[in-house]
Design a protein around this motif. Structure first.
Motif, PDB file in Angstrom:
ATOM      1  N   ALA A 227     -51.989  70.507 -59.631  1.00 37.90           N
ATOM      2  CA  ALA A 227     -51.524  71.861 -59.306  1.00 37.90           C
ATOM      3  C   ALA A 227     -50.829  71.926 -57.952  1.00 37.90           C
ATOM      4  O   ALA A 227     -50.048  72.848 -57.694  1.00 37.90           O
ATOM      5  N   ASP A 231     -43.741  71.744 -59.372  1.00 45.81           N
ATOM      6  CA  ASP A 231     -43.269  71.654 -60.752  1.00 45.81           C
ATOM      7  C   ASP A 231     -41.860  71.074 -60.780  1.00 45.81           C
ATOM      8  O   ASP A 231     -41.045  71.299 -59.861  1.00 45.81           O
ATOM      9  N   GLU A 233     -38.983  67.953 -62.898  1.00 47.36           N
ATOM     10  CA  GLU A 233     -38.783  66.675 -63.563  1.00 47.36           C
ATOM     11  C   GLU A 233     -38.346  65.641 -62.540  1.00 47.36           C
ATOM     12  O   GLU A 233     -37.455  65.909 -61.718  1.00 47.36           O
ATOM     13  N   ARG A 257     -42.865  64.893 -65.729  1.00 50.91           N
ATOM     14  CA  ARG A 257     -42.723  66.348 -65.809  1.00 50.91           C
ATOM     15  C   ARG A 257     -44.032  66.990 -65.373  1.00 50.91           C
ATOM     16  O   ARG A 257     -45.074  66.767 -65.998  1.00 50.91           O
ATOM     17  N   VAL A 258     -43.957  67.760 -64.312  1.00 52.02           N
ATOM     18  CA  VAL A 258     -45.128  68.456 -63.791  1.00 52.02           C
ATOM     19  C   VAL A 258     -44.999  69.924 -64.163  1.00 52.02           C
ATOM     20  O   VAL A 258     -43.978  70.561 -63.877  1.00 52.02           O
ATOM     21  N   HIS A 259     -46.034  70.424 -64.814  1.00 53.77           N
ATOM     22  CA  HIS A 259     -46.003  71.826 -65.243  1.00 53.77           C
ATOM     23  C   HIS A 259     -47.382  72.426 -65.011  1.00 53.77           C
ATOM     24  O   HIS A 259     -48.320  72.175 -65.757  1.00 53.77           O
ATOM     25  N   GLY A 260     -47.511  73.172 -63.915  1.00 54.47           N
ATOM     26  CA  GLY A 260     -48.789  73.781 -63.566  1.00 54.47           C
ATOM     27  C   GLY A 260     -49.809  72.730 -63.192  1.00 54.47           C
ATOM     28  O   GLY A 260     -49.593  71.941 -62.264  1.00 54.47           O
ATOM     29  N   ASP A 261     -50.922  72.704 -63.937  1.00 53.33           N
ATOM     30  CA  ASP A 261     -51.964  71.730 -63.637  1.00 53.33           C
ATOM     31  C   ASP A 261     -52.001  70.615 -64.681  1.00 53.33           C
ATOM     32  O   ASP A 261     -53.037  69.985 -64.906  1.00 53.33           O
ATOM     33  N   LEU A 263     -49.376  67.320 -66.623  1.00 48.83           N
ATOM     34  CA  LEU A 263     -48.159  66.529 -66.454  1.00 48.83           C
ATOM     35  C   LEU A 263     -47.926  65.650 -67.680  1.00 48.83           C
ATOM     36  O   LEU A 263     -48.838  65.337 -68.444  1.00 48.83           O
ATOM     37  N   GLU A 671     -42.631  69.155 -75.624  1.00 50.83           N
ATOM     38  CA  GLU A 671     -43.770  69.155 -74.693  1.00 50.83           C
ATOM     39  C   GLU A 671     -45.045  69.420 -75.461  1.00 50.83           C
ATOM     40  O   GLU A 671     -45.069  70.170 -76.404  1.00 50.83           O
TER      41      GLU A 671
END
Length: 671
Positions: A227, A231, A233, A257-261, A263, A671
């Protein structure tokens, strides 16, 4: 039943202690040097479903934090005293190459299974085409020694003698394999006893409730780390020197790819599976232990208090395209999967460097070679043993130099003392130490590489150097740091008969032959011109850096007695134009030259084409296109059309290949 946080932490400590007791038992009772000295083994406390809850943190192989035995555990019914075994990389994707024999044992309490305990070791030899079993020259799994499908080793505590005879008939040193297998049995028996001691303290219900709670706790810790990562790529790619003996480079690419908490690590863009043994057998499992090693390292570096178990990788998933080096299909050879796993770790760390450039180190040396010798004593007795790993150091990081010769991301493989090597193997170690000028220059210097030089004395001896790499593509620097030195492998160095071996991994030797192997240096971090002159002088006096390289890389001028020439240093540093505070990666000359030909545009086009070609054709097509473009630097715009033109020539020759008009650009995996 819910356990409070204090009780949960105490249970975690007890489970970790049980796993460490298993590990010490295995290490102290094993017969082979590769287990008792190098420590290429793992052991686990597992949930009833087969997920790793605890494993040793400070010794043994650290790649198996998220190991999942589930697909092989469910194949059997169990009774007390049962032990099962497998070494087949394609059966459940637990074993990852044939020398790794995994065993697991159920732990019963009041007639029901409360957990499993398991372990694996890397056997020095399990038969096959070459001594020590493994070589990149092998092209299919059937050449890589004995492949044991999931089987019972013991039923009701009674040994499967037929299986033991099968193993003994297919390996070169059956006494050594039998000794190591006994050590594994002792390991899981100790684990079973320790689990009963834990249940005696906590109670069966608390223990069974606690195991999934430990996984949940580790997951929460990992999500808290993720987190804090911005966020986005983040793409990174790197290369191994060759995709087969004497072949072309092989690329592993990843998009983080990091998305919120949570990946995703998407390995789309990596090379197709190879006609050599560098492939990884992951089965496409999105949390396969080998695919997750780099993620575990990167996240744990941000929180050293984290609990390392299968829950730690729950917030992450890998995309592993089928038929690629990251997810090979039968009958691909996979014996050297550790080289590709090492490269996969490096690219994942590189992607994290793009996301967290001020909190991640430069590239480790990687390219660690595992040295094995097959020879004979004066009395004619055959000897085959590991004489230790030879690798590089840790990458320079924000605030610290890289550790010297530590192996970095493969540092769990311990060195074997010279005295042990010379006592167990008829060789003479001539030199064992650090390589000067090998660590990449930087504000924080990369760690130096190791080197080993030894002499053999018997005819028809054989040296194998598993995972030879980084002789062309050196470890990258970060934030203005320079790349580390490449590795070197030579036979009879310093003589008229010297042979530079490059990434060769099997070397026949005669009496008197000398082998020299040098690992690759790690990358430096930050502008070398910002390194304090006194630190550079200390490096020179300690032998890490030569006076010439102090001047060339750091702009530090020394007098003949190694004192600082302050005025000359100030003048040279002032005259030297170097990018300061750059966030670029410092790649070595091998990669710079390669990417003049193989631009991102060309590689993206090749990847798109290969994804639409049948798996059995991909390696061939890659080599044909590489051959067509060899030495042709890309024009402005990247030269993608040249790849398409080379492929169209192949389509004219081979009607089984789809035409470009039939190839649809694949969309990115959902995703």
């Amino acid at each position: 039943m819910t356990l409070d946080s204090t009780t949960l932490q105490v249970l975690a400590n007890y489970c970790a202690a049980a796993a460490e007791s298993m590990g010490w038992t295995l290490m102290r009772t094993a017969h082979s040097t590769f287990v008792k000295e190098t420590e290429d083994f793992s052991c686990q406390v597992l949930t009833p479903e087969g997920l790793t809850v605890a494993s040793p943190k400070t010794f043994g192989a650290t790649w198996y934090t998220g190991l999942d035995y589930g697909d092989v555990i469910k194949l059997f019914d169990y009774r007390e005293g049962d032990i099962c075994l497998t070494s087949d990389p394609y059966a459940g994707y637990v074993a990852t190459h044939t020398p790794d024999i995994h065993i697991w044992k159920p732990v019963f309490r009041d007639g029901e299974i409360v957990c499993f305990v398991g372990c694996h070791i890397h056997n020095t030899d399990v038969g096959g085409a070459v001594p020590a079993t493994l070589s990149r020259s092998l092209t299919e799994i059937h050449q890589e020694g004995l492949r044991i499908p999931p089987m019972r080793l013991m039923r009701d505590g009674v040994m499967n003698e037929d299986l033991l005879r099968l193993i003994a008939n297919n390996v070169r040193l059956p006494e050594q394999n039998w000794g190591d297998l006994n050590a594994q049995i002792a390991c899981v028996n100790v684990g079973e006893r320790k689990i009963h001691e834990i249940i005696d303290r906590f109670g069966k219900d608390s223990f069974r409730t606690g195991l999934p709670a430990l996984l949940d706790y580790a997951e929460r810790q990992a999500r808290a780390v993720i987190a804090k990562i911005p966020d986005g790529e983040y793409f990174f790619a790197d290369y191994a020197d060759e995709d087969q003996a004497g072949g072309y480079p092989v690329r592993v690419a990843v998009t983080l790819r990091v998305h919120g908490d949570a990946l995703t690590v998407d390995f789309t863009g990596s090379d197709p599976q190879l006609a050599s043994s560098l492939n990884m057998p992951t089965g496409g499992k999105e949390r396969h232990a080998l695919a997750m090693v780099g993620v575990v390292y990167a996240l744990y570096a941000q929180d050293r208090t984290a609990m390392l178990n299968a829950g730690f990788v729950r917030p992450a998933r890998a995309i592993l395209p089928e038929g690629s080096v990251m997810n090979a299909v039968m009958p691909a050879a996979v014996g050297m999967r550790s080289l590709m796993c090492n490269l996969a770790q490096t690219v994942v760390l590189g992607a994290f460097c793009r996301a967290l450039p001020d909190r991640m180190p430069a590239s480790p040396g990687s390219g660690m070679s595992l040295m094995n010798v097959k020879t004979t004593t004066r009395t004619g007795r055959s000897v085959m043993a590991s004489i230790g790993p030879v690798g590089g150091g840790g990458g320079g990081s924000p605030g610290a130099d890289g550790a010297e010769g530590c192996g970095a991301n493969m540092s769990y493989l311990k060195n074997t003392p010279v005295e042990i090597n010379e006592a167990e193997v008829p060789v003479r170690i001539l030199r064992y130490g650090l390589v000067p000028d090998s660590g990449g220059a930087g504000r924080w210097r990369g760690g130096s590489a190791l080197e080993m030089e030894f002499q053999l004395f018997a005819p028809q001896s054989m040296v194998t150097a598993r995972n030879r790499d980084r002789s062309v593509f050196s470890a990258w620097g970060l934030n203005g740091g320079l790349s580390g030195a490449p590795s070197r492998f030579a036979k009879n160095p310093g003589t008229g008969a010297c042979v530079e071996l490059g990434s060769t991994d099997i070397v026949p030797c005669d009496p008197g032959d000398v082998i020299l192997i040098q690992g690759p240096g790690a990358g430096g971090y930050g502008d070398p011109l910002e390194r304090p002159p006194e630190a550079v002088i200390a490096d020179v006096r300690r032998g890490f850096v030569s006076a010439a390289r102090a001047r060339e890389d750091y702009g530090v001028v020394l007098t003949p007695d190694l004192a600082l020439d302050a005025s000359a240093t100030a003048r040279l540093r002032g005259e030297t134009a170097r990018r300061r505070g750059s966030r670029d990666f410092g790649h070595g000359p091998g990669r710079v030259a390669f990417e003049r030909v193989w631009t991102p545009e060309r590689y993206e086009t090749l990847t798109r084409i290969l994804a639409s070609v049948p798996v059995t054709w991909r390696f061939f097509v890659k080599h044909q296109v590489f051959g067509a473009l060899k030495g042709r630097e890309a024009p402005a715009g990247g030269g993608a059309a040249d790849v398409e033109a080379a492929y169209e020539v192949l389509c004219d020759r081979f009607g089984d290949l789809p035409r470009l008009a039939e190839i649809r650009t694949p969309s990115m995996a959902a995703e």
